[in-house]
Design a protein around this motif. Sequence first.
Motif, PDB file in Angstrom:
ATOM      1  N   THR A 466      -5.249  -3.066   5.972  1.00 52.55           N
ATOM      2  CA  THR A 466      -4.429  -4.214   4.668  1.00 52.55           C
ATOM      3  C   THR A 466      -5.710  -3.351   3.152  1.00 52.55           C
ATOM      4  O   THR A 466      -5.171  -3.603   2.332  1.00 52.55           O
ATOM      5  N   ASN A 469      -3.132   0.907  -0.113  1.00 52.27           N
ATOM      6  CA  ASN A 469      -2.541   1.102  -0.390  1.00 52.27           C
ATOM      7  C   ASN A 469      -1.373   2.211  -0.614  1.00 52.27           C
ATOM      8  O   ASN A 469      -2.173   3.217  -0.622  1.00 52.27           O
ATOM      9  N   LEU A 511       2.765  -0.569   5.199  1.00 47.78           N
ATOM     10  CA  LEU A 511       2.415  -1.266   5.776  1.00 47.78           C
ATOM     11  C   LEU A 511       4.009  -1.879   5.980  1.00 47.78           C
ATOM     12  O   LEU A 511       3.783  -3.789   5.719  1.00 47.78           O
ATOM     13  N   TYR A 556       0.015  -4.127  -2.098  1.00 46.04           N
ATOM     14  CA  TYR A 556       0.477  -4.910  -0.900  1.00 46.04           C
ATOM     15  C   TYR A 556      -0.904  -5.061   0.017  1.00 46.04           C
ATOM     16  O   TYR A 556      -1.429  -5.770   0.533  1.00 46.04           O
ATOM     17  N   GLY A 557      -2.021  -4.042  -0.691  1.00 46.47           N
ATOM     18  CA  GLY A 557      -3.205  -4.161   0.455  1.00 46.47           C
ATOM     19  C   GLY A 557      -4.372  -4.526  -1.157  1.00 46.47           C
ATOM     20  O   GLY A 557      -3.820  -4.661  -2.135  1.00 46.47           O
ATOM     21  N   ARG A 568      -5.546  -8.935  -3.412  1.00 45.04           N
ATOM     22  CA  ARG A 568      -4.268  -8.254  -2.996  1.00 45.04           C
ATOM     23  C   ARG A 568      -3.571  -8.940  -3.782  1.00 45.04           C
ATOM     24  O   ARG A 568      -3.385 -10.437  -4.205  1.00 45.04           O
ATOM     25  N   ALA A 570       0.427  -9.280  -2.901  1.00 47.15           N
ATOM     26  CA  ALA A 570       1.540  -9.107  -1.778  1.00 47.15           C
ATOM     27  C   ALA A 570       3.331  -9.887  -1.782  1.00 47.15           C
ATOM     28  O   ALA A 570       3.667  -9.751  -1.631  1.00 47.15           O
TER      29      ALA A 570
END
Length: 816
Positions: A466, A469, A511, A556-557, A568, A570
Amino acid sequence: MLSARALGFSEQVRRLANRSQSVRLTLAVSLTPLKEVTIKSPPIRREGDTLSYRVSAFTDKKDRVIADVLRKLPGVEVEADGRILYEGRPIQKFYINGADLLENRYNLASSNLPADAVRDVQVLKRHQPVKALRGVQPTEQASLNLELKKKVTATGQARLGAGGTPALWNANLTPMLFTPRQQLIDSYQTNNTGQDVAAELKPLGLGDFQRLQEPATKPELTGIQGLGAPPLAAGRYLFNRAHLLSANHLLPFSKEAQLRINASFLHDRQTYTGRTRTRFTLPDAPAVTLLEEKNNTLYINQLTTDLAYVRNVKRYYLKNTLSAAGSWEAQDGRIQRNSVPEQPVVQRATNPAYSLTNRLGLVRPAGGQRVVQVNSVLTLAATPQQLSVSPGPLPALLGRGGLGSYDQARQQARAESFYTANSVAYITGRQHWHYTYSAGFSLQTQGLRSELTPLPVGPAPEGADTLRNRLRAAQGRYYVQAGIDYKTDRWHLELEAPLSYRTFSATDTPLGARQQRRYLTPEPQLSGRYELSGLWHATAGAGFRNELGNVQQLYYGYLLRDYRTLQRNAAPLTQTRTWSANGGLVYENPLTAWFYRASYSFSTAARNQLASTRVRPDGTLTTVAVAEFNRGQNQSVNLNASKFVSDWKLSLGLQLNGSFSRQPLLLNQTLTTARNQTGTARLKANLNPFDWGGLEYSAALTALRSRVGADSYSPATTLQEQRLALAWYPAERHTVQLSADYYRNAGLGRAVSSTFVDATYRYTLPTARKIDVEFKAINLLDTRRYQTAFLNGFVLVQNEYELRPRQALVSVRMSF
């Protein structure tokens, strides 16, 4: 009795008998001396939708450039960054002799054009800048025109100054030429006195047909923890070494077309030193307070170029602008924290950015009151950014194997984007009614590659996947829109009813993340204006927007935004439904020079996403977006009054502003609400009735307070500022100016007061051209600290700045 008299003859009186008779009278010529009559042009005139301010009525002996005069005009507001407003809204065009040389970067002209070259400042109310749309598409926006005294004007200014301590320089060479066929403003400026020359390149409005802001070409992905710019003159706090080169030319391309070239290069090194006290107000827990000592250096290199072809005539409008921009910026920072005083944080960031944009606007009449309009925007942008932090931040999360401290964190991020917006419209009208039918689409794609690496490289921390990205995202809007415009002498009503189909998709394959959204939504907007009388008018508006957030908000990361903020996002991309309403009342009387304005706005926004923030005892933050429906609210009230008394050359202004907000928060796993209240009162007066001098006074008081959850409001943080300036003209060509500024900030910790005293002596040489020799002593009391504060949700930030020392500057200035 018979009496006969006429202008220019002596009166003759004759006694007559009471019978019918003929009488012959001969009057002798007689001259009647008349008393002396002085005819004065009024300081403000109104002709239709044009207000003309006679510049000489508002100018005093110490004024040199037109910006000095604009700040005194009743009804016209000039913000601290130079942006000009009328009736509370930014002007859409800044003309010089009816030509648009600088587009929306007009600070370069207002800060350098000599005031004595300008005859009138004209406010063009309800001005349609596209000639092919006049009488077809009404507008409520205002523009400003500087009418020069001569049709052919060669003017400008040159200044050269030196002083100490430390060794100081300030130079400015800005020649200007204005003719009926071409215009130019070229400028080279350099200084280390704290004058922020970058402000002269700042865009202060939107271009033609830019009704909505375009996406930022340089998203701030990562950077050092900064101090920010305080609400103080840059010459007080900014330690710089700046060089600015700018060339702006408007040239005839053909009989009806023009070519506009705007190019500039800025090189600057800026240093900020100070302290930040940050208070995080938490629900059902003691507040966390963080104290940071900061020493930051910014290295700025920016190149911007615009090449525009413009043909603006009644039967045809074509404008194409090609813009290229590049910036090569770096930041160094060193922070000492109260929580770990023995271990400073060293930061280094690089933030280059590159963009290429083409904007096309076309309007072609189709017979009668019918026109076809085409607009297109295309932008390519890229920004590779990097942040290094030593020692490694957030060791419990990012340390090797989660075992503790590490040497350094390196955040690398590269964003690439493509944006286009295209539309076609058919506009027609008859008598009081005008109709617009349009269709179009906008598309934005974004790529983000980032990696957060703890150094030296060792066992990967938990959740290492994580920390990177690999995002690809696309967002689109496809719409059809009908617009109705009704305009009479008293009414102007405008209804826009777009129907939008919005799409969004995003993937991060490593991810395993993916999301997609599609929906159809109406977004109506209604606005109106009613002329209550020749002096009063009322405005009102309401609307609904259903928008997706910017794709630049999604990753998302994790991203290390600065040394103590790890974020983050996400969750599903933010979708915001906003209902808004506003109303206003305006009074405008050019004969008495009275201007009033009152306005109120309200908005409520429902979102599908909420930021969950964890605040640790050391002040570090981790923010993660979560899917949680929430609703926020904002209200604002604004009152503005201004008056000019011609006989006293007295300008008065009063502003009252209040804002109230309520936003839900998820703090340390507790759902709560933050309420913020801000109020500001401003007063200004400028008095110049005497040949021997004048007086200026301004004051402002701002109060901030916040509340989180069910707790009571925190004690108010107040910011107070006052300024008093005296101009004295002891003899012809001699000017002495004294000014005193007082600031006081009370809130977190002890109150801090700052007082500044400046003195200026100016001698104007007896030459054909106005040449000033000036000696300026700045910060005579050697005040070295200034404090300010601002609220942002549950965070109250109080910044204290190290200021420039006492200094003196000798300069020679010449107006061309």
